[in-house]
Scaffold this active site. Structure first.
Site, PDB file in Angstrom:
ATOM      1  N   TYR A   1       3.163   9.938  -0.201  1.00  0.00           N
ATOM      2  CA  TYR A   1       4.294   9.383   0.519  1.00  0.00           C
ATOM      3  C   TYR A   1       5.631   9.729  -0.137  1.00  0.00           C
ATOM      4  O   TYR A   1       6.680   9.608   0.482  1.00  0.00           O
ATOM      5  CB  TYR A   1       4.171   7.857   0.647  1.00  0.00           C
TER       6      TYR A   1
ATOM      7  N   ASP B   1       0.841  -1.197   0.000  1.00  0.00           N
ATOM      8  CA  ASP B   1       0.000   0.000   0.000  1.00  0.00           C
ATOM      9  C   ASP B   1       0.876   1.247   0.000  1.00  0.00           C
ATOM     10  O   ASP B   1       1.727   1.418   0.866  1.00  0.00           O
ATOM     11  CB  ASP B   1      -0.904  -0.001   1.241  1.00  0.00           C
TER      12      ASP B   1
ATOM     13  N   HIS C   1      -8.038   9.382  -1.897  1.00  0.00           N
ATOM     14  CA  HIS C   1      -7.394   9.370  -0.577  1.00  0.00           C
ATOM     15  C   HIS C   1      -8.270   9.992   0.504  1.00  0.00           C
ATOM     16  O   HIS C   1      -8.193   9.621   1.670  1.00  0.00           O
ATOM     17  CB  HIS C   1      -6.052  10.105  -0.670  1.00  0.00           C
TER      18      HIS C   1
ATOM     19  N   LYS D   1      -2.730   5.783  -3.885  1.00  0.00           N
ATOM     20  CA  LYS D   1      -3.692   6.843  -3.611  1.00  0.00           C
ATOM     21  C   LYS D   1      -3.037   8.122  -4.109  1.00  0.00           C
ATOM     22  O   LYS D   1      -2.212   8.695  -3.422  1.00  0.00           O
ATOM     23  CB  LYS D   1      -3.988   6.928  -2.106  1.00  0.00           C
TER      24      LYS D   1
END
Length: 326
Positions: free
Chosen positions: A55, A50, A120, A84
């Site tokens: 990120y 994931d 998200h 996401k």
């Protein structure tokens, strides 16, 4: 049963591994650690990875995936990869920006498709290149976009073969209903990825999702990272909870393994995040024991509806998801 086979069927006929590896890390953690940890995770048995545009480590994670494919550890079809993109990341919630956002992510990953593409959060931010757009005073700049329009753009990404499944994250039940009741709906969300742990067990949202054949995916299942950008510093440490520790001692397990096993026995797909090799191995060892009904009841009793990630910057937004009970 081989834990690699522990998968559940989504409402579109695809299968998702019930235990996933989360790749988020605070800013101070080198991006290279995400790649190294992903390789360890695949080696110990994780097949569900994931990640997210937010990120900022998809290049490293993508390289780790390709390396494990090259060395024969896995085939691409063995891996279930979730992204996401920019909240579908919030700066890309405008429908016309959705496909380019996914294509950007695929380019970073150097993959032809992802297995799951998620909005998200229902909250939109000002569109643009800034990851988190802020005004001169440091306040995050929000936008209002109908996420039902965004959803149609995700459906087109699925039709184009860029993603196998599509879902949402951080939606409450009323927001899910808005998509489910949307005229001309082509595909239902396969999942709703939300914060979920013994202090916030999401029992009502879980019941609702099950009634709609939507899988609940738990993030922050071990408590939360303590990134001060998102989490208050005085938040409780879930894994220090005495009841969780007593159950762990009884089973000769760690509190983290108990928290993960708890979700699996509730029918929740759960994400475990760690960049520590020993912890990654430990987090995968949750298929060879079972919590008793008494254990489950005791852990249910820990619920205090405590949320680590409150998204307080958006509390006045039209689509702020946490104003509802669930």
């Amino acid at each position: 049963m081989d834990p690699k086979c522990w998968r559940v069927e989504l409402n579109d006929g695809c299968f998702i591994p019930v235990l996933g590896f989360g790749t988020y890390a605070p800013e101070e953690v080198p991006k290279s650690m995400a790649g190294a940890a992903t390789k360890v995770a695949i080696d110990v048995g994780f097949r569900h990875i994931d990640s997210a545009y937010l990120y900022q480590n998809e290049e490293e994670v993508g390289e780790a995936l390709r390396e494990k494919i090259r060395d024969g550890t896995v085939k691409r079809e063995d891996i279930f990869y979730t992204t996401k993109v920019l909240w579908l990341w919030a700066t890309f919630l405008r429908p016309e920006l959705v496909r380019p956002a996914l294509e950007r992510s695929l380019k970073k990953l150097r993959l032809d498709y992802v297995d799951l593409f998620i909005i998200h959060a229902p909250i939109a931010m000002k569109p643009g290149e800034e990851l988190v757009p802020k005004d001169a005073g440091g306040k995050i700049i929000l936008d209002t976009v109908d996420f039902c329009d965004t959803w149609e753009a995700l459906e087109k990404c699925k039709d184009a073969g860029l993603t196998k499944s599509i879902g949402v994250s951080n939606f409450n039940h009323k927001q899910l209903e808005m998509i489910l009741n949307k005229p001309g709906l082509k595909y239902k969300p396969v999942c709703n990825q939300v914060e979920c742990h013994p202090y916030l067990n999401q029992s009502k949202l879980l019941e609702f999702c099950k009634s709609q054949d939507i899988v609940l995916v738990a993030y922050s299942a071990l408590g939360s990272h303590r990134d001060p950008n998102w989490v208050e510093r005085d938040s409780p440490y879930l894994l220090e909870d005495p009841i969780l520790n007593a159950i762990a001692k009884k089973h000769n397990r760690s509190p983290g393994q108990i928290a993960l096993r708890y979700q699996l026995q509730r029918g929740v797909v759960v994400l475990a995040k760690s960049f520590n090799e020993k912890r990654i191995q430990e987090n995968f060892q949750v298929f060879d024991f079972e919590l008793t009904p008494e254990d489950m009841k005791a852990i249910d009793g820990l619920n205090r509806n405590f949320r680590y990630e409150k998204l307080l910057f958006a509390v006045d937004h039209l689509y702020y998801p946490y104003s509802e009970e669930y």
